[in-house]
Design a protein around this motif. Structure first.
Motif: not given
Lengths: 546, 571
Positions: B485-491, B516-518
Motif C-alpha cells: 500500500a505504501v509503495l503506491r504513494r497513495p493520497r 510519516g507517509v505523506e
C-alpha cells in the motif's frame, strides 16, 4: 462374480442383436431371395432384435446404478478422507485441488457414462461376437482380418501414448488455470483497490490460453487415431471381398456378403472404442484422482487412543520444526504444561509461537522430538473435540450464529454461553440475534465478530485442551477484557495455551513462556518475569506504553 | 455477446472462427458423401464380383480401387474435420472463459459477496466446458445430416418402397430423438443444479477443514455432504433412466429397418426389379446409417447440458453490478480531503452505518475506535470510495460516484483485515506489474518494518510465497501488504485493523512509519497504541459516530475511556 456374469451376458445379448442383420442377409442371399426362407429368417431376426433391445435396457440400468452408486460412495469417502487425512498433508494440499477431486473429476465419469460409456460395453461385446462368427465362417479369411486388426491396434496404442502424454500436459495446465481463477476471485478486493485489474486479466488470459494451446495439441494424434479405424475397414473389406470372390475358404455368395458386413461390425466397435478413448481417458483420470483422495492414508487409526478424561498434560521433548526444506524455526524446545495450567506464549513476531501451536494441532509434524498429551504421543491419539484451537481468522459455516456455535455440542445452551462470555450486549446489536445468518465464510460479520462466535463455539464444545492463537486480535480492548475474564472462568480446570501479542492475556496466565528465535528463552510467572532482566521485561514495557 | 440458444451459440463460434469452421464443414460434408458412395461401391462389387460365376478381369481392380479410393477420402476427412472442429471448440471455449473471468474482475463487491468462490470457479470451468461440449460433434453431425439426405435420394432412386422405408426410419429416429430431448432437458438442468449444490458444500467443508477437524465434525460433514451427493446420484439416475430406454431403441431401429427391407426387397430381386447388389448396397447403407443417427443424437443429447451451462454463463456475463463510475478527474497530487455527509450503509436489511458525517483534512491521521460490530470497517470502506446506500462521499469536493473508474484505485490504498498475497515473488506482490525501482521497494518495506524479514529470505525480494502467502507468518503477510500500500504513494491510506498480527513493538514501529507517509491516513485498530499517532479520533457506537475529537478530548467520555484504557485498568 454372479454380478459380472450377468453384466457380461446382457452385454453379449445386446451386442448380438445388431449382428443379426448380416446373418439374416446371408440366409436371404443364399436362398436366392425365395420368400419361403425370407419369412422365417426375418422372424428369427426380429426376435433377436427384441431380445437385444431388452438386454440393452437392462444393461443400461444396471451399469448406471452400479457406477452412480460407486461414484456417490467415492465422493463421500473422499470428503471423509479430506477431513481424516493428516492435518499437515491437508494444509499442504491446495483446497481447489481437493474440491476438484470431489466434484468435477467425478462428474467427468458421469459425463462419459452418459455420453457413450455404456456403448463402450456393448461395443466390446459386439467386437467379440463378430470375431467368433467370422472365424466360424472361414478362418482363412478371418485370419488376415485379425492380423490387420492387430497391426491397427499396435499403431493405435503407439498413438494412444502420445495422446495420453499430451492430455497429461493439458490436465496440468487446466488445473493451473483453475488455480489462477480461484486466486483472482479470492484476491478480487486487492486487485480492485490497487487498480491492477489489467495485470490480473493478463495473468488469467495467459493461463486460459496456455490451457487452450495444450488442448489443441491433443487434437492431431487423437484424430489420427480415429482415421486409422477407417483405413483398417477399407483394407479388410477389400481383402475379404477379393479373397472370398477368389474362392478362399469356399464361401457362398451370401457368406461373402455377410463377411463384408461383419468387417464393419468388427471395426466399427473398435473405432468407437478408439474415438471414445479420449473421453474414457478423461473419465479414468477423473476417477483415479477421486480414488486417490478416497484412499489417502487416514490419520485416524482404529487403534488410536482416546485421551484419558480430565485436563490434559502437554509435554514437548526436544522438539524441532521446519517448513518443508526451510531452516529450523523451532530449536530443541522442551516444555511441560501441567494439567489444568493456563500458559501464555509470548514473543516477537516470527519467534515460533504459531509454529508451536501448529505442532500441537498436528498441522505441522516435528522434524525431531516428540510431543505427548497426557503421556501419549500425539500421533497415536484421537483428539477430535477434546483439543480445540481458536485461530486468528476462524472459519464460519454459511448458517445462523446459533448453528455455528452449536457445531461442537448439538444440545448445548447457546444463549447461556453468550451470557457467560458477557456478550449479550453484542448479540443485541445483531438484527436477528442468534438467528442472524453469517453468510458465506461468515462474511456478513466483521473479523472480530467472527472471533466472538468462534470463542462461543469453543466454550460450548467444552474441550480439555484449548489453544487460543491470537484468538481475540480483532476484538476491541473493552470487549477483549470482558471476554478474557470470562474465558479465564470458562477455561478453569482445562489446560489452556494462549498465544497473544496482547500482554493482558499473559498477566492473567499461570505461567508465561517467552519465545525468541525458535527457542523458549524465559519461563515463569508474570510478576517474576516483569522484574527479571530479559526480553519479557522489554515486551511488557513496549506494551505498557500504549 | 453470446446468443441465448446453445445451437445459436455454436453458430456464433463458427462465425468467430470462419477458417477452421469452413474447413470442418467442408470435410464434414465430404465425409458424409463418402459413406453413401462406400455403400454403392460394396453393392457394385457384390453384383460384379461376389454373385456372378463369370467375372470380368476389370471387376477385381475396379472393386479394390473404388473401395480404397473412397476410403482414402473418408479417413483423411475424418482427420481434418476432427482437428478443425477442435480448433473452433477450444478457441471458443477459451474466449468465453476469458470473458467470464474478466467479468468476475469487473463485478463489484456486492455481487461477489453473494457468491461463493466455488460457484464462481464452476461458472468459469465446468459451465463453460458444458456450453461448448456439443461442438465436438457439431460438424460431424452436420455432415451426417447431409449424408442422410443423400442416402434417402439414393434409396428412392433405386425403389420407391425402399425409399419409403428409409424415410420412415429417419423420421422415426428423429421423432424419437425429439421426444428424448424433451424428457432429457429438465433432468439435465436438475443434474447441473445438484452438481452446483454438491460443489458448494464440498468447497465450504474443505475450507472449514480445520474447524471440522478440531471439533470432530467429520461425521456431521459426511452426512451433510452425503445428502447432497445422494440427491445428485438420484438426479443422474433420473437422467439415465430416460436414456436407458431411448438409447437401445435408437440403436436397434436400423437393424429392424434392414429386416423390413429384406421382406420388401427379396421378392423384387426375384422378379428382377432389383439386383442382389442393389439390395446389399441398401442394407449396407442402412447399417451405416446407425453411425450418423448416433452422432446426431449424441450432438442433440449434449444440448440440454450445454443450454444449462450457457444460462449460467449468461447470468454472469449479463450481470450489471459493476461499480458505477463517472468521468471526473481529481486535480492536484497531495493528500486528499475526504468528506462524508450523512452517509448510510444498509446491507442485507441490516443498517450498518447510520448518518455518518465526517471530514478528513488533508495530511491528517484519523483513528477510528469502537466495539466489535460498531461499523468500523464499513466506515473505512466509505472513506475509501465505496458509494454509500444514501448520503454523499467526496474526495477533494468531488462526489466519488462522479470520479473516473481508475481514479479511486490510483489515489487510495487500502489494507484490509485479511492480508492477501498472490502465489508469486515478494517483488511481484509489491509492484503488481508496475515498474518500481529497487529503492522504492526497500523504502516501502522499511516503513512496514518488514525489510529485515525479506532480506533474510532465501531469495530476498524474489522469494516466491506459497499459495496465498502461506510460507510467511500472519504478521509478515500483514506487513508485506502494508508495504504494497505504501509503495503506491497513495493520497489516502486506509488501514483496516491491518496490524492485528504484529507484536506491540513492531506495531508501534509500523504506525510511526505510517504517520510519516505523506498522505491522509485513516486507521482502525483494536489496540490503543494507534491513538498515539492520531490527530483526531472517531468513536463509533452501534453504527453511529458517537464522538470526534483528539484523544485527550475524548478521554472524558466514559465509553471511550473504557475502550482505550481497558488494558491499563487491568494491569
Amino acid at each position: 462374480m454372479l454380478n459380472r456374469t450377468t453384466t457380461a451376458l446382457l452385454a453379449l445379448l445386446a451386442g448380438a442383436g445388431r449382428i443379426i442383420a448380416p446373418l439374416t442377409v446371408q440366409h436371404v442371399v443364399d436362398s436366392g431371395f425365395a420368400p419361403r426362407t425370407v419369412g422365417p429368417a426375418v422372424a428369427v431376426g426380429a426376435g433377436a432384435v427384441v431380445v437385444a433391445g431388452t438386454a440393452s435396457m437392462l444393461l443400461n440400468r444396471r451399469l448406471q446404478d452400479q457406477v452412480e452408486t460407486a461414484l456417490a460412495r467415492l465422493r463421500r469417502d473422499g470428503l471423509r478422507r479430506a477431513h481424516d487425512m493428516a492435518a499437515s498433508r491437508f494444509d499442504r494440499t491446495p483446497s481447489a485441488d481437493l474440491v476438484a477431486r470431489l466434484t468435477s473429476d467425478v462428474d467427468q465419469v458421469t459425463t462419459f457414462l452418459q455420453g457413450g460409456g455404456i456403448q463402450f460395453v456393448t461395443n466390446a461385446a459386439q467386437l467379440l461376437i463378430a470375431t467368433v462368427i467370422m472365424c466360424v465362417y472361414s478362418w482363412q479369411l478371418g485370419l488376415p482380418v485379425l492380423v490387420l486388426a492387430a497391426l491397427t491396434l499396435v499403431a493405435m496404442l503407439v498413438l494412444q501414448r502420445v495422446i495420453a502424454r499430451r492430455f497429461g500436459v493439458a490436465r496440468r495446465d487446466l488445473s493451473r488455470m483453475q488455480s489462477a481463477v480461484t486466486e483472482s476471485v479470492l484476491g478480487a478486493p486487492v486487485i480492485r483497490s490497487t487498480g491492477t485489474g489489467e495485470r490480473a486479466r493478463a495473468k488469467l488470459d495467459t493461463a486460459v490460453d496456455r490451457a487452450r494451446d495444450s488442448l489443441l495439441r491433443t487434437l492431431p494424434p487423437l484424430h489420427a487415431n480415429a482415421s486409422l479405424g477407417e483405413v483398417a475397414i477399407s483394407t479388410m473389406t477389400v481383402a475379404v471381398l477379393l479373397g472370398g470372390a477368389y474362392g478362399i475358404g469356399g464361401l457362398s455368395a451370401g457368406q461373402v456378403v455377410a463377411m463384408v458386413f461383419l468387417v464393419t461390425f468388427f471395426v466399427r466397435p473398435l473405432q468407437f472404442l478408439v474415438q471414445s478413448l479420449g473421453e474414457a481417458q478423461n473419465a479414468l483420470t477423473g476417477w483415479r484422482r477421486a480414488h486417490e483422495l478416497a484412499t489417502t492414508p487416514s490419520a485416524v487409526r482404529p487403534d488410536d487412543l482416546e485421551l484419558p478424561p480430565g485436563p490434559v498434560e502437554v509435554c514437548a521433548d526436544r522438539v524441532s520444526a521446519r517448513y518443508g526444506d526451510g531452516p529450523l524455526v523451532l530449536h530443541d524446545v522442551s516444555v511441560r504444561i501441567e494439567p489444568g495450567e493456563h500458559v501464555a506464549i509470548v514473543g516477537p513476531t516470527g519467534s515460533g509461537k504459531s509454529t508451536f501451536a501448529k505442532l500441537l494441532t498436528r498441522r505441522l509434524e516435528p522434524s525431531a522430538g516428540v510431543i505427548t498429551l497426557s503421556g501419549i504421543p500425539l500421533d497415536r491419539l484421537t483428539t477430535a473435540g477434546r483439543v480445540v484451537i481458536v485461530p486468528q481468522d476462524p472459519f464460519l459455516f454459511d448458517g445462523t450464529i446459533s448453528h455455528n456455535v452449536r457445531l461442537g455440542a448439538p444440545d448445548g445452551d447457546v444463549e447461556r454461553v453468550f451470557d457467560d462470555l458477557g456478550l449479550r450486549g453484542w448479540l443485541a446489536t445483531l438484527p436477528d440475534g442468534l438467528d442472524t445468518r453469517v453468510g458465506l465464510r461468515g462474511e456478513r460479520l466483521s473479523a472480530g465478530e467472527r472471533q466472538l462466535v468462534a470463542l462461543a463455539r469453543t466454550a460450548l464444545a467444552d474441550p480439555d485442551l484449548v489453544v487460543l492463537d491470537e484468538a481475540t486480535s480483532g476484538i476491541d480492548p473493552a470487549t477483549d477484557m470482558v471476554v478474557q475474564r470470562a474465558l479465564a472462568v470458562l477455561t478453569k480446570g482445562r489446560t489452556t495455551i494462549s498465544i497473544a501479542h496482547r500482554l493482558n492475556a499473559a498477566a492473567a496466565a499461570d505461567r508465561v513462556l517467552v519465545f525468541d528465535n525458535g527457542r523458549i528463552v524465559q519461563s515463569g510467572e508474570h510478576p517474576d518475569l516483569v522484574n527479571a532482566p530479559g526480553p519479557y521485561a522489554g515486551l511488557v514495557s513496549a506494551w505498557r506504553q500504549q | 455477446m453470446l446468443p441465448d440458444h446453445p445451437i445459436a451459440a455454436q453458430f456464433a463460434a463458427a462465425r468467430a472462427h470462419p477458417g477452421p469452421a469452413l474447413l470442418a464443414t467442408a470435410t464434414g460434408l465430404l465425409n458424409g458423401a463418402t459413406m453413401v458412395a462406400g455403400a454403392a461401391a460394396v453393392g457394385w462389387a457384390t453384383d460384379h464380383l461376389v454373385v456372378p460365376d463369370q467375372r470380368e478381369a476389370s471387376a477385381w481392380w475396379i472393386s479394390a480401387l473404388l473401395i480404397l479410393g473412397i476410403s482414402a477420402v473418408r479417413w483423411s476427412t475424418i482427420f481434418v474435420r476432427g482437428v478443425a472442429t477442435g480448433q473452433v471448440q477450444y478457441r471458443a471455449q477459451a474466449e468465453t472463459r476469458r470473458a467470464v473471468v474478466r467479468q468476475f474482475l469487473a463485478l463489484d463487491e456486492g455481487w461477489h459477496r453473494h457468491r461463493s468462490p466455488g460457484r464462481l470457479l464452476a461458472h468459469a470451468v465446468s459451465d463453460v466446458d458444458a456450453l461448448w461440449s456439443p461442438m465436438q460433434f457439431a460438424y460431424f453431425a452436420f455432415g451426417m445430416a447431409f449424408m442422410l439426405v443423400l442416402a434417402l435420394v439414393e434409396l428412392f432412386r433405386r425403389d420407391a418402397a425402399l425409399g419409403l422405408i428409409g424415410l420412415g426410419l429417419v423420421v422415426l429416429v428423429l421423432g424419437l430423438n425429439t421426444v428424448y430431448q424433451r424428457l432429457l432437458a429438465p433432468r439435465a438442468r436438475a443434474v447441473q443444479a445438484a452438481r452446483g449444490a454438491v460443489g458448494t458444500v464440498a468447497h465450504e467443508s474443505v475450507e472449514g477443514g480445520p474447524v471440522v477437524r478440531s471439533l470432530g465434525l467429520a461425521g456431521v460433514e459426511e452426512a451433510r455432504f452425503g445428502a447432497g451427493v445422494e440427491r445428485l446420484r438420484a438426479a443422474d439416475l433420473r437422467m439415465a433412466r430416460v436414456s436407458s430406454v431411448f438409447d437401445p431403441l435408437l440403436e436397434l431401429l436400423p437393424t429392424a429397418a434392414v429386416l423390413v427391407v429384406l421382406v420388401v426387397g427379396a421378392p423384387r430381386v426375384q422378379h428382377g426389379a432389383l439386383t442382389p447388389g442393389d439390395l446389399v448396397g441398401v442394407v449396407y447403407l442402412l447399417i451405416t446409417i446407425a453411425i450418423p443417427l448416433n452422432v446426431i443424437s449424441r450432438f442433440l443429447s449434449m444440448l440440454p447440458m450445454s443450454g444449462a451451462g450457457l444460462e449460467r454463463v449468461q447470468e454472469v456475463l449479463r450481470s450489471r453490478e459493476i461499480r458505477r463510475s463517472g468521468s471526473r478527474r481529481l486535480a492536484g497530487d497531495g493528500p486528499l480531503r475526504v468528506e462524508l455527509r450523512d452517509a448510510n450503509v444498509t446491507r442485507d436489511g441490516r443498517r450498518i452505518l447510520d448518518g455518518a458525517t465526517l471530514t478528513l483534512e488533508p495530511g491528517t491521521v484519523t483513528v477510528v475506535v469502537g466495539a466489535v460490530g460498531s461499523g468500523k470497517t464499513t466506515l473505512l470502506d466509505l472513506a475509501a470510495g465505496l458509494a454509500p446506500s444514501a448520503g454523499v462521499v467526496t474526495f477533494d469536493g468531488t462526489d466519488v460516484r462522479d470520479l473516473a473508474g481508475d481514479e479511486v484505485p490510483s489515489s487510495v490504498a487500502v489494507v484490509t483485515q485479511g492480508p492477501f498475497l498472490f502465489t508469486e515473488s515478494i517483488r511481484e506482490n509489491l509492484s503488481l506489474g508496475s515498474p518500481y525501482g529497487e529503492t522504492d521497494l526497500w523504502n516501502a518495506l522499511r516503513v512496514a518494518a518488514v525489510d529485515d524479514v525479506v532480506r533474510d529470505l532465501p531469495d530476498g525480494l524474489d522469494t516466491v510465497v506459497g499459495e496465498r502467502g502461506a510460507t510467511l507468518s500472519g504478521g509478515q503477510r500483514q506487513r508485506v501488504c502494508l508495504a504494497r500500500a505504501v509503495l503506491r504513494r497513495p493520497r489516502l491510506l486506509v488501514l483496516d485493523d491491518a496490524t492485528s498480527a504484529l507484536d506491540a513493538q513492531i506495531e508501534r514501529q509500523v504506525l510511526q512509519g505510517i504517520a510519516g507517509v505523506e498522505a491522509t491516513v485513516l486507521v482502525t485498530t483494536n489496540r490503543p497504541a494507534a491513538v498515539e499517532i492520531a490527530d483526531r479520533v472517531v468513536l463509533l457506537d452501534a453504527g453511529r459516530i458517537a464522538a470526534v475529537g483528539t484523544h485527550e478530548e475524548l478521554l472524558g467520555r466514559a465509553e471511550y475511556a473504557r475502550l482505550v484504557n481497558a488494558y491499563a485498568v487491568a494491569e
